[in-house]
Motif scaffolding. Structure first.
Motif, PDB file in Angstrom:
ATOM      1  N   VAL A 256     -12.119  -7.052 -10.016  1.00 53.84           N
ATOM      2  CA  VAL A 256     -11.594  -7.929  -8.964  1.00 53.84           C
ATOM      3  C   VAL A 256     -10.814  -7.107  -7.942  1.00 53.84           C
ATOM      4  CG1 VAL A 256      -9.902  -9.758  -8.519  1.00 53.84           C
ATOM      5  CG2 VAL A 256     -11.576 -10.030 -10.332  1.00 53.84           C
ATOM      6  N   ALA A 257     -10.016  -6.176  -8.403  1.00 49.49           N
ATOM      7  CA  ALA A 257      -9.231  -5.336  -7.488  1.00 49.49           C
ATOM      8  C   ALA A 257     -10.139  -4.464  -6.621  1.00 49.49           C
ATOM      9  CB  ALA A 257      -8.253  -4.474  -8.277  1.00 49.49           C
ATOM     10  N   LEU A 258     -11.192  -3.906  -7.203  1.00 45.60           N
ATOM     11  CA  LEU A 258     -12.111  -3.063  -6.437  1.00 45.60           C
ATOM     12  C   LEU A 258     -12.858  -3.868  -5.381  1.00 45.60           C
ATOM     13  CD1 LEU A 258     -13.549  -0.756  -9.245  1.00 45.60           C
ATOM     14  CD2 LEU A 258     -11.973  -0.136  -7.410  1.00 45.60           C
ATOM     15  N   VAL A 259     -13.281  -5.061  -5.721  1.00 51.40           N
ATOM     16  CA  VAL A 259     -13.976  -5.921  -4.757  1.00 51.40           C
ATOM     17  C   VAL A 259     -13.031  -6.301  -3.616  1.00 51.40           C
ATOM     18  CG1 VAL A 259     -15.001  -8.207  -4.445  1.00 51.40           C
ATOM     19  CG2 VAL A 259     -15.702  -6.781  -6.359  1.00 51.40           C
TER      20      VAL A 259
ATOM     21  N   ASP B 195      -4.745  -2.775  10.815  1.00 55.72           N
ATOM     22  CA  ASP B 195      -4.309  -2.898   9.426  1.00 55.72           C
ATOM     23  C   ASP B 195      -4.580  -4.325   8.970  1.00 55.72           C
ATOM     24  OD1 ASP B 195      -3.072  -0.291   8.919  1.00 55.72           O
ATOM     25  OD2 ASP B 195      -1.655  -0.910  10.470  1.00 55.72           O
ATOM     26  N   VAL B 196      -5.166  -4.468   7.782  1.00 61.05           N
ATOM     27  CA  VAL B 196      -5.449  -5.807   7.261  1.00 61.05           C
ATOM     28  C   VAL B 196      -4.950  -5.923   5.826  1.00 61.05           C
ATOM     29  CG1 VAL B 196      -7.489  -6.107   8.706  1.00 61.05           C
ATOM     30  CG2 VAL B 196      -7.750  -5.254   6.388  1.00 61.05           C
ATOM     31  N   GLU B 197      -4.732  -7.163   5.425  1.00 57.83           N
ATOM     32  CA  GLU B 197      -4.397  -7.485   4.042  1.00 57.83           C
ATOM     33  C   GLU B 197      -5.326  -8.594   3.582  1.00 57.83           C
ATOM     34  OE1 GLU B 197      -0.292  -8.566   3.789  1.00 57.83           O
ATOM     35  OE2 GLU B 197       0.391  -6.508   4.000  1.00 57.83           O
ATOM     36  N   VAL B 198      -5.872  -8.412   2.384  1.00 56.95           N
ATOM     37  CA  VAL B 198      -6.754  -9.403   1.770  1.00 56.95           C
ATOM     38  C   VAL B 198      -6.100  -9.825   0.467  1.00 56.95           C
ATOM     39  CG1 VAL B 198      -9.009  -9.764   0.706  1.00 56.95           C
ATOM     40  CG2 VAL B 198      -8.830  -8.455   2.824  1.00 56.95           C
TER      41      VAL B 198
ATOM     42  N   LEU C  75      -5.205 -11.663  -9.374  1.00 55.23           N
ATOM     43  CA  LEU C  75      -4.056 -10.809  -9.669  1.00 55.23           C
ATOM     44  C   LEU C  75      -2.781 -11.209  -8.931  1.00 55.23           C
ATOM     45  CD1 LEU C  75      -5.880  -7.357  -9.603  1.00 55.23           C
ATOM     46  CD2 LEU C  75      -5.487  -8.866 -11.548  1.00 55.23           C
ATOM     47  N   GLY C  76      -2.898 -12.048  -7.905  1.00 50.16           N
ATOM     48  CA  GLY C  76      -1.719 -12.432  -7.141  1.00 50.16           C
ATOM     49  C   GLY C  76      -1.155 -11.284  -6.316  1.00 50.16           C
ATOM     50  N   ARG C  77      -1.987 -10.379  -5.910  1.00 48.95           N
ATOM     51  CA  ARG C  77      -1.585  -9.214  -5.115  1.00 48.95           C
ATOM     52  C   ARG C  77      -2.354  -9.213  -3.802  1.00 48.95           C
ATOM     53  NH1 ARG C  77       1.668  -5.152  -8.070  1.00 48.95           N
ATOM     54  NH2 ARG C  77       1.774  -6.021 -10.147  1.00 48.95           N
ATOM     55  N   VAL C  78      -2.124  -8.192  -2.986  1.00 49.52           N
ATOM     56  CA  VAL C  78      -2.886  -8.015  -1.759  1.00 49.52           C
ATOM     57  C   VAL C  78      -3.513  -6.629  -1.751  1.00 49.52           C
ATOM     58  CG1 VAL C  78      -1.663  -9.635  -0.267  1.00 49.52           C
ATOM     59  CG2 VAL C  78      -0.806  -7.323  -0.520  1.00 49.52           C
TER      60      VAL C  78
END
Length: 118
Positions: free
Chosen positions: A30-33, A90-93, A98-101
């Motif tokens: 999930v983190a890699l995607v 700069d972007v955030e997804v 995981l509740g992270r960005v």
């Protein structure tokens, strides 16, 4: 304890370890995607902003185009430094499980002839 009971306990322990490993690998996946989505959104935003500047748009319009392109690729938040011929986005997804960005940065540069605004 009989041999049959000992084998059942060992089998359950192996199954529990396998389950924990599978959960860990799923979280890594999930983190890699999410990171790949962030990189794609940053690239799309940088290219959109550079195209806008090349076609004569002002920096605020180019930043809006970058945000729209990044949002189309799943970015939750976008910032764009669109001054001059170099664009940095700069972007955030959001990472859902995981509740992270996931964060990414991309740059593009306008070179050569710039088409003036009509």
């Amino acid at each position: 304890m009989s041999e049959r009971g000992a084998a059942a306990v060992a089998l359950m322990a192996v199954a529990a370890v396998g389950f924990v490993l599978a959960l860990g690998l799923a979280r890594v996946g999930v983190a890699l995607v999410a990171h790949a989505r962030a990189r794609t959104a940053a690239d799309a935003g940088a290219l959109a902003a550079a195209e806008g500047l090349a076609l004569g748009a002002d920096p605020a319009t180019a930043a809006a185009e970058a945000a729209a392109a990044a949002h189309d690729d799943g970015a939750a938040r976008t910032t764009c430094a669109c001054a001059g011929p170099r664009v940095v986005v700069d972007v955030e997804v959001d990472v859902p499980v995981l509740g992270r960005v996931a964060r990414a940065r991309a740059a593009a540069e306008v070179r050569g002839v710039v088409v003036p605004a009509p």
